[in-house]
Scaffold this active site. Structure first.
Site, mmCIF file in Angstrom:
data_model
loop_
_atom_site.group_PDB
_atom_site.id
_atom_site.type_symbol
_atom_site.label_atom_id
_atom_site.label_comp_id
_atom_site.label_asym_id
_atom_site.label_seq_id
_atom_site.Cartn_x
_atom_site.Cartn_y
_atom_site.Cartn_z
ATOM 1 C CB SER A 13 -2.191 -12.640 -100.560
ATOM 2 O OG SER A 13 -1.373 -13.787 -100.632
ATOM 3 C CE LYS A 68 -2.586 -16.549 -98.840
ATOM 4 N NZ LYS A 68 -1.334 -16.036 -99.430
ATOM 5 C CB SER A 92 1.799 -13.303 -100.224
ATOM 6 O OG SER A 92 1.382 -12.566 -101.350
#
Length: 604
Positions: free
Chosen positions: A152, A78, A176
């Site tokens: 996210s 990420k 997330s």
């Protein structure tokens, strides 16, 4: 022929059998990335030549070693986690910088043989649960591009679910790492706070953030978690606590009472939650309706209380100079922190502790909590038209977990009639990660949902987890009791369970003791020694068997506390100091297996 879904267990078996190599896999990964129609998944990645060269170098260095359980496994990171050679953007181009080093967790995974492919998209500054708040685009559900992928950690979920990588790192402050797993038919492991170092992570809420893992099976995700775990002196929030145990049968699991069930009209997701309750009962659990209200009120604090100020603390100077460069919704949330004072922060802490006392009453009635991961899902269009309210709906059952210092694992729970998946989450106390994984794996394997968008492939048996010990006693073995070694039968025959392979702390030396049959090592601790640690295995035995096993250990060996590389301690084999006189030191070999291999290769 490579599998549609690149799970770790299947890749590792393919490498061992010679059916394909890491170079073959990386070439396929490149082809899949280029062919995937959703171009919002990746923010940056290493170029094709560099990826192939890295795989070739791995192969040239020799086959997987014992300390490389992720050898040749491609993964994504990420883009709020540092990866040397690629910029870190947090999905905000004006914020981008080039780190000098890998994040602590990324470095550990690479050392275990894993191959970084690139950096994935996210809700900007990890602020959102939906995946639409990025200037790099909105990654879409792998099952229907009209729908959100969840955030996210949106790009990480899609990269795994579409078969582009075997696992991905995300982060989780409010859900997330769990919600995008649920929306893409994946497992999402949210480790205990501090178990995975935050060094090299752009924080959202630094005191709450957790780096997470998404994969196709619980076994794969838990393996990555265990490899990535470890105390980090550079991270003040890093910590290691003894593993919490959970009963694996006869356990009580909390479920939502009817009055607290909110699915926002999504009857099919509610039905999938009910079905998961039935399956967990089939595994020997007893459902207990709990009062979810204090958990829900705690969840509301994360965005409706002073903790939002911590999001501003993470990027305050950037917001002061570049607020116009931010996503409008993210900016609204972050700048909302200016309305809170230090007094509000203390009041929020008081309220949290009051709610914790109320949740303690409910925890006394259950061993584990089973919740919907998300109550429903939304189209991208709907989310963009009402971004804050709908995002809040998504976090109804996730936001409290880090505030209350819990561990959690999200597993698939089936599909709605429109082909979109839903998930459920098991929540437990801090550092119950391994026990939750064992229970989650059993739950996941009761129904065939496939992995990611591949709904047909059965979960590999090689990644199945043994039941976590609830009343077993861990013991560290370093020599002839290792898996496959001459005395390992003494563990397996006594009902022993292999928990993990890891290293000791760096201040141990290892010796090959003379005149022992079968050959045995001597482990000695030397405080102050700055080594790499020695490869060991942690097993667990029933109490009666543990006592008999320890009683039979011959001198000069004995047992004592062995410190592991994650800072935890367990009972293990140690050696009396006098016995190493004249013994060959083999510390440099890194472990007993390497010594035995060296002996086997020596001329007769």
């Amino acid at each position: 022929m490579l599998p549609t879904f690149l799970d770790i267990a299947t890749l590792s078996e393919g490498y061992r059998s010679g059916r394909f190599s890491p170079v073959d896999v990386i070439r396929e990964v490149i082809a899949r990335i280029e062919a995937w129609p959703d171009k919002a998944v990746w923010i940056s990645r290493f170029d094709d030549a560099a990826l192939i060269a890295t795989a070739e170098a791995l192969v040239a260095a020799g086959p997987a070693r014992a300390d490389q359980p992720l050898w040749g496994v491609p993964f994504a990171v990420k883009d709020n986690i540092d990866c040397a050679g690629l910029p870190t953007t947090a999905a905000c181009p004006a914020f981008a910088y080039r780190p000098d080093a890998d994040a602590f967790v990324v470095a550990k995974l690479k050392a275990a043989g894993a191959l970084v492919v690139g950096k994935t998209n996210l809700d900007q500054f990890a602020t959102g649960l939906n995946g639409t708040r990025s200037p790099y685009g909105a990654p879409r559900s792998v099952f229907d591009p009209a729908y959100i992928s969840g955030g996210s950690s949106s790009g990480s979920a899609v990269a795994v679910a579409s078969g582009q990588v075997a696992f991905a790192l995300g982060t989780d402050t409010a859900g997330s790492g769990r919600i995008p797993a649920a929306f893409n038919n994946l497992v999402g492991v949210k480790p205990s706070r501090g178990m995975l170092s935050g060094t090299g992570l752009v924080p959202a809420c630094r005191s709450l953030d957790c780096i997470t893992v998404m994969a196709g099976t619980v076994g794969d995700a838990d393996l990555v978690r265990s490899v990535a775990s470890g105390c980090d002196a550079a991270d003040p929030y890093s910590r290691a606590l003894p593993p919490a145990v959970l009963p694996q049968s006869g356990f009580r699991f909390g479920v939502l009472a009817k009055a607290e069930r909110e699915f926002f009209g999504d009857a099919e997701t509610e039905a999938l939650y009910n079905a998961a309750i039935g399956r967990l009962a089939m595994l020997g659990g007893v459902a207990v309706e709990i009062d979810y209200a204090p958990f829900r009120e705690c969840a509301a604090l994360l965005y409706g209380g002073p903790w939002v100020a911590e999001r501003l603390a993470a990027i305050e100077s950037f917001v002061a100079d570049h607020a116009d460069a931010m996503d409008p919704t993210v900016r609204t949330i972050v700048e909302g922190a200016r309305g809170y004072s230090a007094v509000d922060a203390f009041r929020g802490q008081y309220q949290l502790e009051t709610l914790r006392k109320r949740t303690d009453v409910e925890w006394a009635r259950m061993d584990v909590l089973l919740l919907p991961t998300a109550p429903t899902t939304y189209t991208v269009e709907a989310m963009q038209s009402d971004p804050i309210r709908l995002n809040s709906n998504l976090g109804r059952y996730t936001n409290f977990v880090n505030l209350l210092d819990c561990s959690a694992i999200a597993v698939p729970a089936g599909f709605r009639s429109d082909g979109l998946p839903a998930g459920v989450t098991l929540v437990g106390p801090a550092f119950a990660d391994r026990a939750l994984a064992a229970l989650g794996d059993r739950l996941h394997r009761l129904e065939a949902y496939g992995m990611g968008r591949d709904r047909e492939t059965a979960l590999p048996e090689a990644s199945a987890l043994p039941a976590a010990p609830s009343d077993l006693i861990p013991i560290v073995v370093v020599g002839a009791h290792l898996t496959g070694m001459p005395l390992n039968h003494q563990l397996t025959g006594a009902g022993g369970v292999h928990l993990k392979t890891c290293r000791t702390a760096g201040d141990y030396r290892l010796y090959a003791l003379p005149n022992t049959t079968p050959p045995k090592p001597g482990l000695i601790r030397e405080p102050g020694l700055a080594g790499d640690g020695l490869i060991v295995e942690v097993w667990a035995l029933p109490p009666a068997a543990f006592g008999a096993f320890v009683n039979a250990i011959p001198a000069p060996l004995g047992v004592g506390k062995v410190t592991l590389d994650d800072g935890s301690e367990a009972t293990g084999f140690l050696c009396e100091a006098h016995a190493i006189e004249g013994a060959r030191e083999i510390t440099a070999l890194g472990g007993w297996r390497a010594y035995i291999a060296e002996r086997a290769a020596a001329p007769a």
